[in-house]
Design a protein around this motif. Sequence first.
Motif, PDB file in Angstrom:
ATOM      1  N   ASN A  81       2.226  15.377  -2.846  1.00 41.35           N
ATOM      2  CA  ASN A  81       3.174  14.385  -3.332  1.00 41.35           C
ATOM      3  C   ASN A  81       2.669  12.956  -3.187  1.00 41.35           C
ATOM      4  OD1 ASN A  81       5.271  16.068  -4.310  1.00 41.35           O
ATOM      5  ND2 ASN A  81       5.721  16.600  -2.193  1.00 41.35           N
ATOM      6  N   MET A  82       1.578  12.771  -2.458  1.00 39.90           N
ATOM      7  CA  MET A  82       0.964  11.441  -2.379  1.00 39.90           C
ATOM      8  C   MET A  82       0.321  11.040  -3.701  1.00 39.90           C
ATOM      9  SD  MET A  82      -0.864  11.229   1.358  1.00 39.90           S
ATOM     10  CE  MET A  82      -2.069  10.105   0.718  1.00 39.90           C
ATOM     11  N   LEU A  83       0.042  11.998  -4.550  1.00 44.87           N
ATOM     12  CA  LEU A  83      -0.597  11.688  -5.833  1.00 44.87           C
ATOM     13  C   LEU A  83       0.278  10.825  -6.733  1.00 44.87           C
ATOM     14  CD1 LEU A  83      -2.401  14.986  -6.819  1.00 44.87           C
ATOM     15  CD2 LEU A  83      -3.431  12.789  -6.319  1.00 44.87           C
ATOM     16  N   ILE A  84       1.578  10.798  -6.493  1.00 46.47           N
ATOM     17  CA  ILE A  84       2.456   9.987  -7.332  1.00 46.47           C
ATOM     18  C   ILE A  84       2.100   8.509  -7.217  1.00 46.47           C
ATOM     19  CG2 ILE A  84       4.261   9.721  -5.596  1.00 46.47           C
ATOM     20  CD1 ILE A  84       4.825  10.084  -9.353  1.00 46.47           C
ATOM     21  N   LEU A  85       1.587   8.071  -6.076  1.00 47.78           N
ATOM     22  CA  LEU A  85       1.271   6.649  -5.890  1.00 47.78           C
ATOM     23  C   LEU A  85       0.148   6.165  -6.805  1.00 47.78           C
ATOM     24  CD1 LEU A  85       1.601   6.497  -2.010  1.00 47.78           C
ATOM     25  CD2 LEU A  85       3.251   5.738  -3.714  1.00 47.78           C
ATOM     26  N   PRO A  86      -1.055   6.735  -6.766  1.00 43.70           N
ATOM     27  CA  PRO A  86      -2.101   6.219  -7.650  1.00 43.70           C
ATOM     28  C   PRO A  86      -1.850   6.529  -9.123  1.00 43.70           C
ATOM     29  CG  PRO A  86      -2.926   8.092  -6.410  1.00 43.70           C
ATOM     30  CD  PRO A  86      -1.578   7.758  -5.848  1.00 43.70           C
ATOM     31  N   VAL A  87      -1.210   7.653  -9.412  1.00 42.80           N
ATOM     32  CA  VAL A  87      -0.915   7.978 -10.813  1.00 42.80           C
ATOM     33  C   VAL A  87       0.070   6.968 -11.389  1.00 42.80           C
ATOM     34  CG1 VAL A  87       0.157   9.685 -12.327  1.00 42.80           C
ATOM     35  CG2 VAL A  87      -1.474  10.424 -10.607  1.00 42.80           C
ATOM     36  N   SER A  88       1.137   6.693 -10.660  1.00 43.41           N
ATOM     37  CA  SER A  88       2.133   5.725 -11.130  1.00 43.41           C
ATOM     38  C   SER A  88       1.553   4.325 -11.218  1.00 43.41           C
ATOM     39  CB  SER A  88       3.341   5.712 -10.201  1.00 43.41           C
ATOM     40  OG  SER A  88       3.975   6.956 -10.222  1.00 43.41           O
ATOM     41  N   ALA A  89       0.758   3.937 -10.248  1.00 46.22           N
ATOM     42  CA  ALA A  89       0.154   2.599 -10.279  1.00 46.22           C
ATOM     43  C   ALA A  89      -0.765   2.431 -11.485  1.00 46.22           C
ATOM     44  CB  ALA A  89      -0.609   2.352  -8.987  1.00 46.22           C
ATOM     45  N   GLY A  90      -1.530   3.471 -11.802  1.00 46.85           N
ATOM     46  CA  GLY A  90      -2.406   3.401 -12.977  1.00 46.85           C
ATOM     47  C   GLY A  90      -1.634   3.291 -14.270  1.00 46.85           C
ATOM     48  N   ILE A  91      -0.547   4.040 -14.374  1.00 46.57           N
ATOM     49  CA  ILE A  91       0.251   3.998 -15.607  1.00 46.57           C
ATOM     50  C   ILE A  91       0.956   2.652 -15.748  1.00 46.57           C
ATOM     51  CG2 ILE A  91       2.228   5.017 -16.770  1.00 46.57           C
ATOM     52  CD1 ILE A  91       1.343   7.721 -15.622  1.00 46.57           C
ATOM     53  N   ILE A  92       1.509   2.141 -14.663  1.00 47.22           N
ATOM     54  CA  ILE A  92       2.168   0.829 -14.731  1.00 47.22           C
ATOM     55  C   ILE A  92       1.158  -0.256 -15.083  1.00 47.22           C
ATOM     56  CG2 ILE A  92       3.301  -0.938 -13.316  1.00 47.22           C
ATOM     57  CD1 ILE A  92       4.714   1.386 -11.868  1.00 47.22           C
ATOM     58  N   GLU A  93      -0.028  -0.178 -14.508  1.00 53.43           N
ATOM     59  CA  GLU A  93      -1.035  -1.179 -14.839  1.00 53.43           C
ATOM     60  C   GLU A  93      -1.513  -1.050 -16.279  1.00 53.43           C
ATOM     61  OE1 GLU A  93      -4.409  -3.735 -12.769  1.00 53.43           O
ATOM     62  OE2 GLU A  93      -3.897  -1.837 -11.843  1.00 53.43           O
ATOM     63  N   ALA A  94      -1.465   0.137 -16.847  1.00 50.90           N
ATOM     64  CA  ALA A  94      -1.803   0.296 -18.266  1.00 50.90           C
ATOM     65  C   ALA A  94      -0.833  -0.494 -19.141  1.00 50.90           C
ATOM     66  CB  ALA A  94      -1.791   1.773 -18.651  1.00 50.90           C
ATOM     67  N   VAL A  95       0.444  -0.437 -18.797  1.00 51.46           N
ATOM     68  CA  VAL A  95       1.437  -1.214 -19.551  1.00 51.46           C
ATOM     69  C   VAL A  95       1.168  -2.703 -19.391  1.00 51.46           C
ATOM     70  CG1 VAL A  95       3.888  -1.762 -19.754  1.00 51.46           C
ATOM     71  CG2 VAL A  95       3.182   0.598 -19.387  1.00 51.46           C
TER      72      VAL A  95
END
Length: 161
Positions: A81-95
């Motif tokens: 469940n720690m994977l949500i942090l870098p995955v979400s950060a990458g997607i938000i930074e894409a926007v």
Amino acid sequence: MADNTSPDWMPRMPHPTLSLEQTKPFRHQLTAACLSLLLGAIGAHGWYLGRRYWYIPLMVTALAIGGTVAWKQGLDDVFPNMLILPVSAGIIEAVVLALRNPKKFDALYNPQSERHNQHGWPSVLTAVIASVAFVNISLYWLVHIIMAVYRHLGWLDLSVY
């Protein structure tokens, strides 16, 4: 002869100097946004943009995957469940990268370049796709975490009701 390497009649050429500012490649805004969307969990966009600490998302992702494998954890445990942090950060930074003003992007990442980034439909579509991906992944992870908590508390056992 004043210099042992060249005769007096030969003109002296100044030694070429190599400056990091002169050799920086042009960085495309759309490429950075797409890298952030697809490989943001490992920091590929940060590496592409030449950021100093680009490897931090890679370390978090490696810790999550390594902890999952080392301790043979299932999807209900901490490390997966720690994977949500870098995955979400990458997607938000894409926007953020896709919708950033191209002049500000160029001032930050292409200060010496004569080329310039431009906005267009590809940037907007990248931001829309990243937003949809963020909503879907976030909802999946939220439901998954809630279900894990309910299982841990025993609320999903039929004998409780």
